[in-house]
Design an enzyme around this catalytic site. Structure first.
Site, short mmCIF file in Angstrom:
data_model
loop_
_atom_site.label_atom_id
_atom_site.label_comp_id
_atom_site.label_asym_id
_atom_site.label_seq_id
_atom_site.Cartn_x
_atom_site.Cartn_y
_atom_site.Cartn_z
N SER A 15 -39.17 16.66 -39.31
CA SER A 15 -39.35 16.88 -38.13
C SER A 15 -39.07 18.65 -38.06
CB SER A 15 -37.40 16.81 -37.77
OG SER A 15 -36.85 17.98 -38.84
N ASN A 16 -39.44 19.35 -38.17
CA ASN A 16 -39.56 20.55 -37.88
C ASN A 16 -41.60 20.50 -37.82
OD1 ASN A 16 -38.04 23.49 -38.97
ND2 ASN A 16 -36.82 22.06 -40.27
N HIS A 111 -35.45 27.43 -44.64
CA HIS A 111 -34.45 26.87 -45.50
C HIS A 111 -32.57 26.55 -44.72
CE1 HIS A 111 -32.44 26.58 -49.36
NE2 HIS A 111 -31.40 27.39 -49.05
N ASP A 145 -40.16 34.66 -55.51
CA ASP A 145 -38.75 34.02 -55.43
C ASP A 145 -38.75 32.65 -54.25
OD1 ASP A 145 -38.99 35.70 -57.73
OD2 ASP A 145 -37.41 37.41 -55.87
C1 GAR Z 1 -35.25 21.31 -43.72
O1 GAR Z 1 -34.02 20.71 -43.31
C2 GAR Z 1 -35.53 22.43 -44.22
O2 GAR Z 1 -34.54 23.79 -43.85
C3 GAR Z 1 -35.91 21.89 -45.67
O3 GAR Z 1 -35.78 20.62 -45.22
C4 GAR Z 1 -35.48 20.33 -44.24
C5 GAR Z 1 -36.83 19.76 -44.18
O4 GAR Z 1 -37.00 18.86 -42.75
N1 GAR Z 1 -36.06 22.99 -46.56
C6 GAR Z 1 -35.41 23.48 -47.75
O5 GAR Z 1 -34.28 23.26 -48.69
C7 GAR Z 1 -36.60 24.51 -48.25
N2 GAR Z 1 -35.65 25.37 -49.40
P1 GAR Z 1 -37.59 18.11 -42.08
O6 GAR Z 1 -38.89 17.66 -42.84
O7 GAR Z 1 -37.59 17.35 -40.92
O8 GAR Z 1 -38.29 19.28 -41.26
#
Ligand code: GAR
Length: 216
Positions: A15-16, A111, A145
């Protein structure tokens, strides 16, 4: 206008990625998603990329003998597509120090918490268990990190009394989808850059945090 060729790395829903694709639908947006890489075959985000006519590549990390071998193949792939910037968008694979150093100042991550709080996995569960009243998202430069690195922008949402992980995740996503295109746009135009381990801004009109629409 020459747009900056950007790779988006995903492991799942995307979705991002979609938010970045949508932003790039505006011809004035300075970055162009030119390659989508997934370490998971069949990740739903791959279909979004194909729909938008963006090149895709699956790099299953299990096919590689080591983290370094995976990272080297990824680096080569990015170079072969003439990629200038990289966005990790739900890419659930830790990158090693070498590739992180090679892309220093040119690789972003998003994140779903207000870093440095609540790193790692099951973020919304961690937030609810901690009883905090606000959460949000963070876009930051990638360092060696996990979920660390200089912060570019954050979006803030309330944590409501009857929230469960799903509701909170949805509210946080609504600010993720605004923060990521903004941060990438700033980086692509040089309005944000990494200098001596710190984020420097130039002509960024509102880098202040965004507060979510409480309706979401
Ligand atoms: C999002 O909420 C992103 O912030 C998170 O995974 C999801 C992916 O959603 N990322 C992490 O947790 C990284 N540490 P998406 O595939 O719909 O963009």
């Amino acid at each position: 206008m020459e747009r900056v060729r950007t790779a988006v790395l995903i492991s799942g829903r995307g979705s991002n990625l979609q938010a970045l694709i949508d932003a790039a639908g505006d011809a004035a947006y300075p970055a162009e998603p030119a390659l989508v890489v997934s370490n998971v075959a069949g990740a739903a985000g791959l279909a979004r990329a194909e729909q938008a006519g963006i090149a895709t590549c699956v790099l299953p990390h299990r096919d590689f003998p080591s983290r370094a071998a995976f990272d080297a193949a990824l680096h080569e792939l990015l170079e072969s597509y003439g990629i200038a910037l990289v966005c990790l968008a739900g890419f659930m694979r830790l990158l090693g120090p070498r590739i992180v150093a090679d892309w220093e100042g040119r690789m972003l991550n998003i994140h779903p918490s207000l870093l440095p709080a609540f790193k790692g996995l099951d973020v919304h569960r961690q937030v609810l268990d901690a009883g905090v009243r606000v959460s949000g998202c963070t876009v930051h430069f990638v360092t060696a990190d996990l979920d660390a690195g200089p912060v570019i922008v954050q979006g803030v949402v309330p944590v409501l009394p009857d929230d469960d992980e799903e509701r909170l995740a949805r509210r946080v996503l609504s600010v993720e989808h605004r923060c990521y295109p903004a941060a990438l746009g700033w980086l692509a135009t040089g309005r944000v850059r990494l200098q001596d381990g710190c984020v420097r801004y130039r002509d960024v009109p509102s880098r202040d945090i965004w507060i979510s629409n409480p309706e979401v």
